[in-house]
Design an enzyme around this catalytic site. Structure first.
Site, PDB file in Angstrom:
ATOM      1  N   GLU A 265      29.219  83.591  23.440  1.00 46.20           N
ATOM      2  CA  GLU A 265      28.973  82.136  23.283  1.00 46.20           C
ATOM      3  C   GLU A 265      27.392  82.486  22.965  1.00 46.20           C
ATOM      4  O   GLU A 265      26.775  81.818  21.747  1.00 46.20           O
ATOM      5  CB  GLU A 265      28.784  81.101  24.438  1.00 46.20           C
ATOM      6  CG  GLU A 265      29.235  80.438  23.906  1.00 46.20           C
ATOM      7  CD  GLU A 265      29.182  78.958  25.264  1.00 46.20           C
ATOM      8  OE1 GLU A 265      29.163  79.151  26.179  1.00 46.20           O
ATOM      9  OE2 GLU A 265      29.299  77.850  25.774  1.00 46.20           O
TER      10      GLU A 265
ATOM     11  N   ARG B   3      36.157  94.434  36.213  1.00 41.04           N
ATOM     12  CA  ARG B   3      37.127  94.412  37.220  1.00 41.04           C
ATOM     13  C   ARG B   3      39.083  94.820  36.528  1.00 41.04           C
ATOM     14  O   ARG B   3      39.599  94.979  37.491  1.00 41.04           O
ATOM     15  CB  ARG B   3      37.254  92.722  37.534  1.00 41.04           C
ATOM     16  CG  ARG B   3      36.392  92.275  38.471  1.00 41.04           C
ATOM     17  CD  ARG B   3      36.364  90.732  38.551  1.00 41.04           C
ATOM     18  NE  ARG B   3      35.764  89.971  37.580  1.00 41.04           N
ATOM     19  CZ  ARG B   3      34.464  89.990  37.019  1.00 41.04           C
ATOM     20  NH1 ARG B   3      33.502  90.319  37.413  1.00 41.04           N
ATOM     21  NH2 ARG B   3      34.727  88.958  35.669  1.00 41.04           N
TER      22      ARG B   3
HETATM   23  P1  AMP Z   1      36.276  86.978  26.862  1.00 41.35           P
HETATM   24  O1  AMP Z   1      35.804  88.159  26.122  1.00 41.35           O
HETATM   25  O2  AMP Z   1      35.682  85.195  26.535  1.00 41.35           O
HETATM   26  O3  AMP Z   1      37.704  86.302  27.733  1.00 41.35           O
HETATM   27  O4  AMP Z   1      35.625  87.245  28.253  1.00 41.35           O
HETATM   28  C1  AMP Z   1      36.357  87.728  29.055  1.00 41.35           C
HETATM   29  C2  AMP Z   1      35.740  88.710  29.944  1.00 41.35           C
HETATM   30  O5  AMP Z   1      34.941  87.864  31.306  1.00 41.35           O
HETATM   31  C3  AMP Z   1      36.311  89.395  31.309  1.00 41.35           C
HETATM   32  O6  AMP Z   1      35.781  90.321  31.072  1.00 41.35           O
HETATM   33  C4  AMP Z   1      36.806  88.717  32.793  1.00 41.35           C
HETATM   34  O7  AMP Z   1      36.444  89.568  33.719  1.00 41.35           O
HETATM   35  C5  AMP Z   1      34.916  87.265  32.534  1.00 41.35           C
HETATM   36  N1  AMP Z   1      35.129  86.164  32.751  1.00 41.35           N
HETATM   37  C6  AMP Z   1      35.428  85.378  31.619  1.00 41.35           C
HETATM   38  N2  AMP Z   1      35.300  84.503  32.569  1.00 41.35           N
HETATM   39  C7  AMP Z   1      35.305  84.032  33.440  1.00 41.35           C
HETATM   40  C8  AMP Z   1      35.190  83.035  34.946  1.00 41.35           C
HETATM   41  N3  AMP Z   1      35.411  82.067  34.733  1.00 41.35           N
HETATM   42  N4  AMP Z   1      35.541  84.178  35.639  1.00 41.35           N
HETATM   43  C9  AMP Z   1      35.875  85.537  35.845  1.00 41.35           C
HETATM   44  N5  AMP Z   1      35.868  86.443  35.115  1.00 41.35           N
HETATM   45  C10 AMP Z   1      35.306  85.695  33.916  1.00 41.35           C
END
Ligand code: AMP
Length: 171
Positions: free
Chosen positions: A96, A59
């Protein structure tokens, strides 16, 4: 930025039970919301001499190139393993449950280049910090991060401490 927030679609239990998915496609399809999103990032980073905008699959690809165009910068995709054809750097980071890997072309960043990293959502910050490590391993300077949505309760700013972090919508 509650006006932008009203364009985010919330989908419970996607892609798996317990996850509330924040869908930016409803924001992107609205001409004014798309313009406000891009303009906001350009306004925030216009003085930072950004030379490359790095977008995270998938995205980050949907608005990163528009921000890059408007900042007079180039665009670089960070992709899931096996998608990029030329010589790459890679970074593995913890989720996780289990871990994930991202790749970037080795010649995508020149030493000393100022880089803005963008994605739709920052949750734990793991994806973003792995991307920063790749950029820095190539000699790039991370000038900041731009996220449309920040899930503040997951405290990504702790993981991204020392960097400029901009988010347009917070939950
Ligand atoms: P993180 O590495 O935990 O910061 O997760 C970020 C990645 O996961 C990004 O590429 C987001 O597109 C996706 N992501 C994580 N949580 C969500 C959510 N609740 N809704 C949409 N995309 C998410």
């Amino acid at each position: 930025m509650d006006d932008l927030k009203s364009h985010i679609r919330e989908i419970p239990d996607f892609p798996k039970p317990g996850i509330l998915f924040y869908d930016i496609t409803t924001l992107l399809q609205n001409p004014l919301a798309l313009r406000m999103t891009v303009d906001r990032f350009v306004w925030l980073f216009a003085q930072r001499r950004i030379q490359k905008v790095v977008g995270i699959e998938s995205r980050g690809f949907m608005f990163g190139p528009i921000v890059a165009y408007d900042l007079n910068a180039g665009f670089v995709p960070v992709r899931k393993p096996g998608k990029l054809p030329a010589e790459k750097v890679r970074e593995t980071y913890e989720l996780e449950y289990g871990n994930d890997t991202l790749e970037m072309h080795r010649d995508a960043i020149q030493p000393g280049e100022h880089v803005l990293i963008v994605d739709d959502v920052v949750a734990t910050g793991g994806t973003a910090s792995a991307t920063a490590r790749m950029v820095e391993s190539l000699g790039g300077v991370v000038a900041g991060f731009g996220f449309i949505i920040e899930l503040t309760f997951l405290d990504a700013r702790k993981k991204l401490a020392g960097y400029e972090v901009a988010s347009l919508i917070q939950y």
